[in-house]
Design an enzyme around this catalytic site. Structure first.
Site, PDB file in Angstrom:
ATOM      1  N   SER A 111       6.559 -10.071   4.403  1.00  0.00           N
ATOM      2  CA  SER A 111       5.466  -9.387   3.716  1.00  0.00           C
ATOM      3  C   SER A 111       5.597  -9.367   2.197  1.00  0.00           C
ATOM      4  O   SER A 111       5.606 -10.421   1.578  1.00  0.00           O
ATOM      5  CB  SER A 111       5.356  -7.981   4.282  1.00  0.00           C
ATOM      6  N   HIS A 112       5.756  -8.186   1.617  1.00  0.00           N
ATOM      7  CA  HIS A 112       5.775  -8.077   0.150  1.00  0.00           C
ATOM      8  C   HIS A 112       7.153  -8.390  -0.433  1.00  0.00           C
ATOM      9  O   HIS A 112       7.323  -8.331  -1.646  1.00  0.00           O
ATOM     10  CB  HIS A 112       5.343  -6.669  -0.264  1.00  0.00           C
ATOM     11  N   ASP A 275      -0.506  -9.531  -1.165  1.00  0.00           N
ATOM     12  CA  ASP A 275       0.937  -9.711  -1.011  1.00  0.00           C
ATOM     13  C   ASP A 275       1.274 -10.963  -0.198  1.00  0.00           C
ATOM     14  O   ASP A 275       0.394 -11.762   0.139  1.00  0.00           O
ATOM     15  CB  ASP A 275       1.589  -8.460  -0.403  1.00  0.00           C
ATOM     16  N   ASP A 277       1.993 -11.708   2.917  1.00  0.00           N
ATOM     17  CA  ASP A 277       1.308 -11.994   4.174  1.00  0.00           C
ATOM     18  C   ASP A 277      -0.157 -11.577   4.179  1.00  0.00           C
ATOM     19  O   ASP A 277      -0.810 -11.622   5.229  1.00  0.00           O
ATOM     20  CB  ASP A 277       2.054 -11.335   5.345  1.00  0.00           C
ATOM     21  N   ASP A 279      -1.754  -8.669   3.734  1.00  0.00           N
ATOM     22  CA  ASP A 279      -2.297  -7.402   4.229  1.00  0.00           C
ATOM     23  C   ASP A 279      -2.409  -6.332   3.143  1.00  0.00           C
ATOM     24  O   ASP A 279      -3.077  -5.329   3.337  1.00  0.00           O
ATOM     25  CB  ASP A 279      -1.520  -6.887   5.450  1.00  0.00           C
ATOM     26  N   ARG A 280      -1.777  -6.553   1.985  1.00  0.00           N
ATOM     27  CA  ARG A 280      -1.893  -5.570   0.898  1.00  0.00           C
ATOM     28  C   ARG A 280      -2.903  -6.024  -0.146  1.00  0.00           C
ATOM     29  O   ARG A 280      -3.171  -7.219  -0.283  1.00  0.00           O
ATOM     30  CB  ARG A 280      -0.553  -5.409   0.176  1.00  0.00           C
ATOM     31  N   LYS A 374      -3.477  -3.774   8.213  1.00  0.00           N
ATOM     32  CA  LYS A 374      -4.147  -3.627   6.941  1.00  0.00           C
ATOM     33  C   LYS A 374      -4.598  -5.005   6.478  1.00  0.00           C
ATOM     34  O   LYS A 374      -4.089  -6.020   6.946  1.00  0.00           O
ATOM     35  CB  LYS A 374      -3.257  -2.934   5.915  1.00  0.00           C
TER      36      LYS A 374
HETATM   37  C1  VG1 Z   1       6.542  -0.150   2.957  1.00  0.00           C
HETATM   38  C2  VG1 Z   1       5.401   0.789   2.616  1.00  0.00           C
HETATM   39  C3  VG1 Z   1       4.600   1.090   3.855  1.00  0.00           C
HETATM   40  C4  VG1 Z   1       4.111  -0.211   4.486  1.00  0.00           C
HETATM   41  C5  VG1 Z   1       5.293  -1.127   4.751  1.00  0.00           C
HETATM   42  C6  VG1 Z   1       4.873  -2.487   5.254  1.00  0.00           C
HETATM   43  O1  VG1 Z   1       7.418   0.474   3.874  1.00  0.00           O
HETATM   44  O2  VG1 Z   1       5.883   1.961   2.030  1.00  0.00           O
HETATM   45  O3  VG1 Z   1       3.530   1.922   3.517  1.00  0.00           O
HETATM   46  O4  VG1 Z   1       3.444   0.049   5.685  1.00  0.00           O
HETATM   47  O5  VG1 Z   1       6.029  -1.336   3.547  1.00  0.00           O
HETATM   48  O6  VG1 Z   1       4.025  -3.121   4.351  1.00  0.00           O
HETATM   49  P1  VG1 Z   1       8.795   1.184   3.433  1.00  0.00           P
HETATM   50  O7  VG1 Z   1       9.423   1.650   4.701  1.00  0.00           O
HETATM   51  O8  VG1 Z   1       9.570   0.167   2.674  1.00  0.00           O
HETATM   52  O9  VG1 Z   1       8.393   2.312   2.520  1.00  0.00           O
HETATM   53  V1  VG1 Z   1       4.033  -4.815   4.268  1.00  0.00           V
HETATM   54  O10 VG1 Z   1       2.798  -5.295   3.310  1.00  0.00           O
HETATM   55  O11 VG1 Z   1       5.562  -5.099   3.960  1.00  0.00           O
HETATM   56  O12 VG1 Z   1       3.682  -5.271   5.884  1.00  0.00           O
HETATM   57 CO    CO Z   2       2.310  -7.216   3.776  1.00  0.00          CO
END
Ligand code: VG1
Ligand code: CO
Length: 541
Positions: A111-112, A275, A277, A279-280, A374
């Site tokens: 993801s991010h 981001d 993948d 979704d952000r 998302k």
């Molecule tokens: C983070 C964010 C959370 C989000 C998750 C996955 O998690 O705070 O709100 O759902 O990333 O997003 P954490 O546990 O690091 O706070 V993504 O775009 O990585 O699927």
């Molecule tokens: Co993501």
């Protein structure tokens, strides 16, 4: 032989969103195999099932996809639908699972988190509803990883994933599909594409920064090809295995090129980023940044202007650390507002039960029940559709929103890569002192209540405890603290700060200044800087 002996790896525990590790960890022999076999075992096998498979194009994605295909074939899966080149954005994967009535899907992404041989990789399992596996399933997967002794994998040459069409791997059908078209078609059903084409035709300008990650092909198809935005509207539009060295996290720190453009002299009307993948999202107007919590509230207040939501919203949900801006909109609309733990998996039941149609997180995540993830580009199109329908720019829309509902000043401070023991000790100590904090006064703020958030799912009754510490101050300000469940290095402490100002005075302050008293009170109560020796947060959003 399709059965191979193996021994367990430590730490194959899915976090907030799937299993994430350094790429080199994933590249160890049997690491992917163990986790995927544990996943198959935990869901009762894949015999006769249809799965969706794809990822964000990061380094090691195609290799992992080949492994998973051979494992699914050896375990008797009937069909795997794969995005061409093993590409699928997370929302597009969610859509395909739903549209094709698949039994589940595997998304290859961290993801991010940055990608590349020295960065991160990830694997996530999604259910038949298209949403991330709930905790009950991820816990079963983790339990299985600890006792695994063998996995099944076909000895076969790699499948050609570059050409669209069907082929066979043993008895299993591998169906390679265009990763973009079904998703783009769905967007045409939700939004007023005619109005959006009109907007761009009249000269509306936009910059979409795909950060060398997966949304590039989707954004080019939708914005430039179907909606007529000028060529070059989408920048960093080619997905690269290492995201071109960019950190594909759409926030002011990591999307600094876009920030500079939007705050500059020749800024376009609208700016957005997504981001790894897809979704952000981050959205910006000319000279104005929209915080994710405010974005969620504005979308809730204006959703009825978008064809897909013309009937109104069923309800809304936000993660606990997300600001209460959307709560005020829900009250005004007379609809329910749910507060869930962090992570999209907690929204699935509410959407499946028809209780909510819009969900959001402070971490640049917004989405609706069109899928069960998302959805970054969906949020961008929501804003564009609202802009077109209201005939106003981002700054005006935001200002009117604050005038009507007041403003929830909001910021998140992240302290990254802290020693795990130090971070745990700090929060355990806070847990011990929670009850005694009530009534304490710090910098003119009085603690009204302090607790640790636990969630009971209103649909299935499952309980998720220890989901973050809340310190509520008299007057409605608050701070939330929790440890990240997506990081791959040490512990990341997230500090979420919020203060409500009803207006009409005081709606235009700098958030860091408006939150100053809470920031100082938090330091006095928790002692983050004192205990970690850090001068300040690594990332402020
Ligand atoms: C983070 C964010 C959370 C989000 C998750 C996955 O998690 O705070 O709100 O759902 O990333 O997003 P954490 O546990 O690091 O706070 V993504 O775009 O990585 O699927
Ligand atoms: Co993501």
């Amino acid at each position: 032989m399709t059965t191979h002996p193996t021994t367990p790896f430590d730490g194959q525990k899915p976090g907030t969103s799937g299993l994430r590790k350094k790429t080199a960890v994933f590249m160890q022999p049997n690491f992917v195999e163990n986790f995927v076999q544990a996943t198959f075992d935990a869901i009762g096998g894949v015999r006769g099932k249809t799965l969706v498979l794809g990822g964000d194009g990061r380094y090691f994605g195609t290799e992992a996809a080949q492994v998973i295909l051979k494992m699914a074939a050896a375990s008797g899966a009937a069909r795997v639908i794969v995005g061409q080149g093993a590409w699928l954005s997370t929302p597009a994967a969610s859509n395909l699972i739903r549209k094709r009535s698949a039994d589940g899907g595997i998304i290859l992404s961290a993801s991010h988190n940055p990608g590349g041989p020295n960065e991160d990789f990830g694997v996530k399992y999604n259910m038949a509803n298209g949403g991330p596996a709930p905790e009950s399933v991820t816990e079963a997967i983790f339990a299985r990883t600890k006792e695994i002794t063998e996995y099944a994998k076909l000895d076969a040459p790699d499948v050609n994933l570059t050409a669209i069409g069907e082929s066979h791997l043993g008895a299993m059908v591998v169906e390679v599909v265009d990763p973009v078209s079904a998703y783009a078609d769905m967007m045409e059903e939700i939004f007023d594409f005619k109005a959006l084409r009109g907007l761009f035709h009249e000269g509306f300008t936009m910059r979409m920064d795909s950060m060398c990650a997966i949304t590039g092909p989707y954004a080019v198809e939708i914005l430039e090809k179907r909606l007529g935005a000028a060529k070059g509207t989408v920048v960093h539009e080619t997905p690269l295995p290492d995201f071109g060295g960019m950190h594909p996290d759409p926030n002011p720190t990591w999307a600094h090129e876009l920030m500079a453009e939007m705050m500059g002299e020749s800024a376009p009307d609208f700016g957005a980023a997504s981001d790894g993948d897809g979704d952000r999202n981050m959205v910006l107007g000319r000279g104005v940044y929209v915080s994710p919590s405010d974005s969620l509230a504005v979308i809730a207040a204006n959703a009825h202007l978008v064809p897909g939501y013309a009937q109104g919203l069923k309800g809304v949900a936000r993660s606990m650390p997300t600001s209460a801006a959307v709560d005020r909109v829900a009250t005004a609309l007379g609809i329910d507002c749910y507060e869930t733990p962090t992570g999209w998996k907690f929204f699935g039941n509410l959407m499946d039960a028809g209780r909510v149609s819009l969900c959001g997180e402070e971490s640049f995540g917004t989405g609706s029940d069109h899928v069960r993830e998302k959805d970054g580009l969906w949020a961008v199109l929501m804003w564009l559709n609202i802009i077109a329908a209201r005939g106003q720019g981002v700054a005006e829309i935001l200002a009117e929103h604050f005038e009507r509902f007041g403003r929830n000043y909001y910021s998140r401070h992240d302290y990254e890569a802290l020693p795990v023991d130090q971070a745990n000790a700090m929060l355990n100590d806070l847990r011990d002192r929670l009850a005694s904090l009530k009534g304490a006064q710090n910098h003119s703020l009085i603690v009204e209540n302090a607790d640790e958030f636990a969630y009971t799912d209103p649909v299935d009754g499952s309980i998720s405890a220890q989901q973050g510490f809340r310190i509520l101050f008299e007057g409605g300000s608050r701070v939330v603290l929790r440890l990240s469940g997506t990081g791959t290095e040490g512990a990341t402490l997230r500090v979420y700060l919020e203060r409500y100002v009803p207006g009409p005075a005081g709606l235009n302050e700098d958030p860091q200044e408006a939150l100053g008293p809470i920031i100082r009170a938090t330091e006095e109560i928790v002692g983050i800087r004192a205990r970690t020796g850090r001068a300040g947060p690594d990332v402020i959003t």
